[in-house]
Write a protein that holds these residues in place. Structure first.
Motif, PDB file in Angstrom:
ATOM      1  N   SER A 209       6.659 -21.803 -33.658  1.00 34.33           N
ATOM      2  CA  SER A 209       6.310 -20.589 -32.925  1.00 34.33           C
ATOM      3  C   SER A 209       7.541 -20.075 -32.206  1.00 34.33           C
ATOM      4  CB  SER A 209       5.196 -20.886 -31.915  1.00 34.33           C
ATOM      5  OG  SER A 209       4.833 -19.731 -31.194  1.00 34.33           O
ATOM      6  N   TRP A 211       9.301 -16.476 -29.851  1.00 34.15           N
ATOM      7  CA  TRP A 211       9.097 -15.263 -29.057  1.00 34.15           C
ATOM      8  C   TRP A 211      10.448 -14.595 -28.844  1.00 34.15           C
ATOM      9  CZ3 TRP A 211      11.578 -15.543 -24.259  1.00 34.15           C
ATOM     10  CH2 TRP A 211      11.378 -14.446 -23.409  1.00 34.15           C
ATOM     11  N   GLU A 213      12.313 -11.157 -26.844  1.00 37.64           N
ATOM     12  CA  GLU A 213      12.266  -9.999 -25.945  1.00 37.64           C
ATOM     13  C   GLU A 213      13.588  -9.250 -26.068  1.00 37.64           C
ATOM     14  OE1 GLU A 213      12.841  -9.069 -21.201  1.00 37.64           O
ATOM     15  OE2 GLU A 213      11.822 -10.922 -21.759  1.00 37.64           O
ATOM     16  N   ARG A 234       3.331 -19.289 -26.043  1.00 39.67           N
ATOM     17  CA  ARG A 234       2.637 -18.015 -25.945  1.00 39.67           C
ATOM     18  C   ARG A 234       2.199 -17.731 -24.514  1.00 39.67           C
ATOM     19  NH1 ARG A 234       0.825 -19.734 -31.139  1.00 39.67           N
ATOM     20  NH2 ARG A 234      -0.992 -20.804 -30.267  1.00 39.67           N
ATOM     21  N   SER A 237       5.370 -16.888 -22.255  1.00 36.39           N
ATOM     22  CA  SER A 237       6.211 -15.738 -22.611  1.00 36.39           C
ATOM     23  C   SER A 237       5.438 -14.430 -22.582  1.00 36.39           C
ATOM     24  CB  SER A 237       6.832 -15.957 -23.995  1.00 36.39           C
ATOM     25  OG  SER A 237       5.810 -16.098 -24.972  1.00 36.39           O
TER      26      SER A 237
END
Length: 240
Positions: A209, A211, A213, A234, A237
């Motif tokens: 997984s 993430w 930005e 998750r 974040s």
């Protein structure tokens, strides 16, 4: 201070490493951390420091420590973290080891474009790969090979986090674009083909997984090694 050194090095060796010699590292905080982050890349040091505070653990590997600013100012979850610094160039290792001497960090000289030597160790619960990717030359197999090497050093419940200046998929101002091209010509940046899409693809290939930005011209990222800890990524974040 002792530096554990690996003799394995890629053909890309020390290209761009002269920009991190000792005399320039003394100016790194003022030029890069304070000025460039805010005026060029539009990702202020406060956001990057929050990024460290969100993810750093007590058993940490720092890849390409730069001047050590964020390690010096972040909040470790313990007073005595197990800290390992890794760089191909001995100058940042010496500079940061002295700055962080209160933590007695271990220093390893190695090339992350090659499989990490056994002396680096494994089982790190956090690895930072901060402002390094845009400096790396593109090897034949692509920069995603670095994520494979770092994933192998990560504990099953560990997290990789970092940030990088991208050329594609982010918003550049005329000024930031001009400096980005200038640094590419100088050889200190090798991010001509680095994109948000490529970063997503590389993280997806090697982690359960991840993430991302985008802040200004910078992509901040974090990735979990296993499915069992992906939900923690998750939750942590969420939008800022």
């Amino acid at each position: 201070m002792t530096i554990d050194a690996s003799h394995e090095s890629s053909a890309f060796g020390f290209e761009g490493q002269t920009y991190y010699e000792h005399r320039r590292l003394r100016l790194y905080d003022a030029v890069v951390v304070h000025a460039s982050n805010r005026l060029l890349w539009r990702c202020p040091k406060s956001r990057l420091l929050d990024h460290y505070n969100d993810w750093i653990t007590s058993h940490h590997l720092e890849v390409g420590p730069g001047s050590g600013y964020y390690l010096d100012h972040c909040r470790f979850p313990t007073d005595k973290p197990e800290l390992t610094l890794l760089d191909l160039n001995p100058d940042p290792l010496k500079f940061v080891a002295h700055r962080l001497r209160r933590y007695n960090p271990r220093c390893v000289q190695a090339d992350i474009l090659e499989p990490l030597p056994d002396l680096v160790g494994s089982g790190f619960t956090s690895i930072a790969y901060n402002y390094v990717m845009h400096c790396l030359p593109e090897p034949p197999g692509g920069k995603q090979i670095v994520f494979k090497h770092l994933r192998e050093a990560l504990a099953p419940d560990g997290v990789l986090f970092g940030s990088t200046v991208l050329s594609q998929g982010v918003k550049h101002t005329p000024l930031s674009r001009r400096f980005n091209i200038l640094y590419q010509r100088q050889g200190s940046f090798h991010n001509q083909h680095d994109s948000v899409h490529g970063l997503h693809r590389a993280l997806e290939e090697h982690f359960a997984s991840h993430w991302i930005e985008v802040r200004g011209s910078v992509a901040l990222f974090a990735a979990r090694a296993s499915e069992t800890t992906a939900s923690r990524l998750r939750r942590a974040s969420g939008p800022r």
